[in-house]
Write a protein that holds these residues in place. Sequence first.
Motif, PDB file in Angstrom:
ATOM      1  N   LEU A 202       0.771  -1.039   0.296  1.00  0.00           N
ATOM      2  CA  LEU A 202      -0.072  -0.146  -0.263  1.00  0.00           C
ATOM      3  C   LEU A 202       0.495   1.347   0.270  1.00  0.00           C
ATOM      4  N   ALA A 203       1.815   1.212   0.628  1.00  0.00           N
ATOM      5  CA  ALA A 203       3.123   2.724   0.742  1.00  0.00           C
ATOM      6  C   ALA A 203       3.120   2.574  -0.530  1.00  0.00           C
ATOM      7  N   GLY A 204       4.146   4.706  -0.476  1.00  0.00           N
ATOM      8  CA  GLY A 204       4.619   4.823  -2.168  1.00  0.00           C
ATOM      9  C   GLY A 204       3.846   6.019  -2.613  1.00  0.00           C
ATOM     10  N   LEU A 205       3.962   5.388  -4.207  1.00  0.00           N
ATOM     11  CA  LEU A 205       3.457   5.656  -4.871  1.00  0.00           C
ATOM     12  C   LEU A 205       1.703   5.589  -5.264  1.00  0.00           C
ATOM     13  N   VAL A 206       1.106   6.930  -5.449  1.00  0.00           N
ATOM     14  CA  VAL A 206      -0.264   6.905  -5.613  1.00  0.00           C
ATOM     15  C   VAL A 206      -0.334   5.587  -7.129  1.00  0.00           C
ATOM     16  N   MET A 207      -1.209   4.541  -6.961  1.00  0.00           N
ATOM     17  CA  MET A 207      -1.145   3.387  -7.525  1.00  0.00           C
ATOM     18  C   MET A 207      -2.666   3.983  -8.349  1.00  0.00           C
ATOM     19  N   GLN A 208      -3.240   2.662  -9.336  1.00  0.00           N
ATOM     20  CA  GLN A 208      -4.423   2.773  -9.730  1.00  0.00           C
ATOM     21  C   GLN A 208      -5.539   2.901  -8.764  1.00  0.00           C
ATOM     22  N   THR A 209      -5.579   2.280  -7.446  1.00  0.00           N
ATOM     23  CA  THR A 209      -6.347   2.050  -6.603  1.00  0.00           C
ATOM     24  C   THR A 209      -6.203   2.270  -5.276  1.00  0.00           C
ATOM     25  N   ARG A 210      -4.677   2.314  -4.975  1.00  0.00           N
ATOM     26  CA  ARG A 210      -4.603   1.849  -4.160  1.00  0.00           C
ATOM     27  C   ARG A 210      -3.868   3.210  -3.941  1.00  0.00           C
ATOM     28  N   VAL A 211      -3.681   3.682  -1.957  1.00  0.00           N
ATOM     29  CA  VAL A 211      -3.901   5.613  -1.562  1.00  0.00           C
ATOM     30  C   VAL A 211      -2.469   5.499  -1.913  1.00  0.00           C
ATOM     31  N   GLY A 212      -1.370   5.067  -1.767  1.00  0.00           N
ATOM     32  CA  GLY A 212       0.041   5.250  -1.348  1.00  0.00           C
ATOM     33  C   GLY A 212       0.483   5.287  -0.190  1.00  0.00           C
ATOM     34  N   SER A 213       1.016   6.008   0.293  1.00  0.00           N
ATOM     35  CA  SER A 213       1.721   6.755   1.605  1.00  0.00           C
ATOM     36  C   SER A 213       0.682   8.159   1.783  1.00  0.00           C
ATOM     37  N   VAL A 214       0.593   7.803   2.663  1.00  0.00           N
ATOM     38  CA  VAL A 214      -0.540   8.877   3.466  1.00  0.00           C
ATOM     39  C   VAL A 214      -0.104   8.389   4.801  1.00  0.00           C
ATOM     40  N   ASP A 215      -0.548   9.930   5.921  1.00  0.00           N
ATOM     41  CA  ASP A 215      -0.330  10.386   6.859  1.00  0.00           C
ATOM     42  C   ASP A 215      -1.034   9.156   8.120  1.00  0.00           C
ATOM     43  N   PRO A 216      -0.596   8.587   8.668  1.00  0.00           N
ATOM     44  CA  PRO A 216      -0.877   7.547   9.295  1.00  0.00           C
ATOM     45  C   PRO A 216      -2.002   8.561  10.165  1.00  0.00           C
ATOM     46  N   GLY A 217      -1.712   9.974  10.970  1.00  0.00           N
ATOM     47  CA  GLY A 217      -2.450  10.332  11.897  1.00  0.00           C
ATOM     48  C   GLY A 217      -3.997  10.644  11.499  1.00  0.00           C
ATOM     49  N   LEU A 218      -3.569  10.960  10.432  1.00  0.00           N
ATOM     50  CA  LEU A 218      -4.970  11.212   9.095  1.00  0.00           C
ATOM     51  C   LEU A 218      -6.283  10.126   9.613  1.00  0.00           C
ATOM     52  N   ASP A 266     -11.120  17.105 -12.290  1.00  0.00           N
ATOM     53  CA  ASP A 266     -10.987  16.001 -10.932  1.00  0.00           C
ATOM     54  C   ASP A 266      -9.410  15.105 -11.904  1.00  0.00           C
ATOM     55  N   ALA A 267      -9.503  15.086 -13.391  1.00  0.00           N
ATOM     56  CA  ALA A 267      -8.462  13.689 -13.694  1.00  0.00           C
ATOM     57  C   ALA A 267      -7.681  14.473 -13.672  1.00  0.00           C
ATOM     58  N   VAL A 268      -7.348  16.138 -14.367  1.00  0.00           N
ATOM     59  CA  VAL A 268      -6.215  16.797 -14.025  1.00  0.00           C
ATOM     60  C   VAL A 268      -5.653  16.428 -12.740  1.00  0.00           C
ATOM     61  N   LEU A 269      -6.143  17.440 -11.777  1.00  0.00           N
ATOM     62  CA  LEU A 269      -5.589  17.168 -10.364  1.00  0.00           C
ATOM     63  C   LEU A 269      -5.263  15.791  -9.892  1.00  0.00           C
ATOM     64  N   ALA A 270      -5.818  15.088 -10.573  1.00  0.00           N
ATOM     65  CA  ALA A 270      -5.280  13.665 -10.163  1.00  0.00           C
ATOM     66  C   ALA A 270      -3.758  12.660 -10.805  1.00  0.00           C
ATOM     67  N   PHE A 271      -3.900  13.195 -12.308  1.00  0.00           N
ATOM     68  CA  PHE A 271      -2.670  12.962 -12.922  1.00  0.00           C
ATOM     69  C   PHE A 271      -1.263  13.983 -11.917  1.00  0.00           C
ATOM     70  N   ASP A 272      -1.678  15.159 -11.382  1.00  0.00           N
ATOM     71  CA  ASP A 272      -0.830  15.760 -11.327  1.00  0.00           C
ATOM     72  C   ASP A 272      -0.483  15.716  -9.483  1.00  0.00           C
ATOM     73  N   VAL A 273      -1.056  14.928  -8.754  1.00  0.00           N
ATOM     74  CA  VAL A 273      -0.524  14.294  -7.461  1.00  0.00           C
ATOM     75  C   VAL A 273       0.195  12.785  -7.629  1.00  0.00           C
ATOM     76  N   PHE A 274      -0.159  12.605  -9.163  1.00  0.00           N
ATOM     77  CA  PHE A 274       0.664  11.089  -9.359  1.00  0.00           C
ATOM     78  C   PHE A 274       1.437  11.113  -9.632  1.00  0.00           C
ATOM     79  N   VAL A 275       1.828  12.370 -10.972  1.00  0.00           N
ATOM     80  CA  VAL A 275       3.105  12.556 -11.118  1.00  0.00           C
ATOM     81  C   VAL A 275       4.295  13.573  -9.909  1.00  0.00           C
ATOM     82  N   GLN A 276       3.327  14.488  -9.229  1.00  0.00           N
ATOM     83  CA  GLN A 276       3.771  14.991  -7.479  1.00  0.00           C
ATOM     84  C   GLN A 276       5.150  13.671  -6.698  1.00  0.00           C
ATOM     85  N   GLN A 277       4.218  12.970  -6.888  1.00  0.00           N
ATOM     86  CA  GLN A 277       4.527  11.760  -5.517  1.00  0.00           C
ATOM     87  C   GLN A 277       5.508  11.336  -6.462  1.00  0.00           C
ATOM     88  N   LEU A 278       5.531  10.786  -7.754  1.00  0.00           N
ATOM     89  CA  LEU A 278       5.847   9.840  -8.706  1.00  0.00           C
ATOM     90  C   LEU A 278       7.627  10.518  -8.228  1.00  0.00           C
TER      91      LEU A 278
END
Length: 371
Positions: A202-218, A266-278
């Motif tokens: 689950l950790a790391g990059l944003v994936m197709q349906t998986r969250v990637g790394s996220v603040d555990p406190g959230l 929403d798709a624009v943001l999703a792509f940008d979040v993916f690339v930012q994390q990558l």
Amino acid sequence: MRVLVVNAGSSTLKLSVIEADGERTFSQTLEGVADADDAALAEFLGRIGDVDAVGHRVVHGGARFVAPTRVDDEMLAYLDSLTDLAPLHNARSASGIRLLARLRPDLPAVATFDTSFHSTLTPAARTYALPRAWNERHGLRRYGFHGLSHSHAARAGPAIAGVTATPVSNTRVVSCHLGSGASVAAIVGGRSVDTTMGFTPLAGLVMQTRVGSVDPGLLLWLLDSGSVGMPEMVHALSHDAGLKGLSGTSGDMREVLAARAGGHADAVLAFDVFVQQLVREIGAMAASAGGLDVLVFTGGVGEHVPEVRTAAAASLGFLGVRLDEDRNRAASADADITADGAAVRTVVVTAAEDLEIARQTRDALRPGDRG
């Protein structure tokens, strides 16, 4: 040695035959094969002729299996005990192993593990800053995944790039396996020194349906507030998050790009979040490797979506990454897409887990063990 490779996914069984010279001569994907329905597999085995061994892909080898291992009852029992760490894959791998053993009990079988490539992580790279008693009691550590793909990329990438200025034993590779699951690994001299996935995939990059790394406190806040229950949380983090959760599409990068081209915010943001994390993780892995000689893109998205490579490279100039856009757009298989004069070689590597599984299977079997 002629090797039958079995790659059991969450809903498919991918089969291939790798000849002694590395050529793939048979390949087939069987949908929904289960222990009780082995007719399709038996038909495939009847077509391929004699093979010398079978190599199985297993996602999680736990702490015990850090190298390809001959299959026996004890090993299978240990794999069964790891099912909760990789519920979508390990049970299917064990089923595939048992199915082949019933149909071809004469074949020596080897299990190869996605986690074993990352067994070379140092204690500093693999240890979580949790209470020591927790780590020791529960075996908590960074395992890493996609090791078979990263291992292949670590050898193929420098070869495609023609890297000769740095001795191969010291070549610093950052491998980006980008598919429905995604991870980045730092590899020095063919050995993994860091990676983005952790105890689970689950950790790391944003994936197709998986969250990637996220603040555990959230996540703790959502659970404590009562607005999200544990069953919903468990399902959402693996199946409803990532590109799917952000874009409103299935999360398939092709759908995200189509919606993005249509101006869907929403798709624009999703792509940008993916690339930012990558980009963030590539930078982190380059730091762990002590620099960067070869940047590799592999996996379904890494190989076939030049827009992702372009967007990532645009933010990696500080590392010496520059692409030739004509080469980038034309790449359809193994290809060097580096701009002339760039300090870092950037390449596309066709994912070939089956070739890596066959190689490791041969390495694990001494000549007298082939049957």
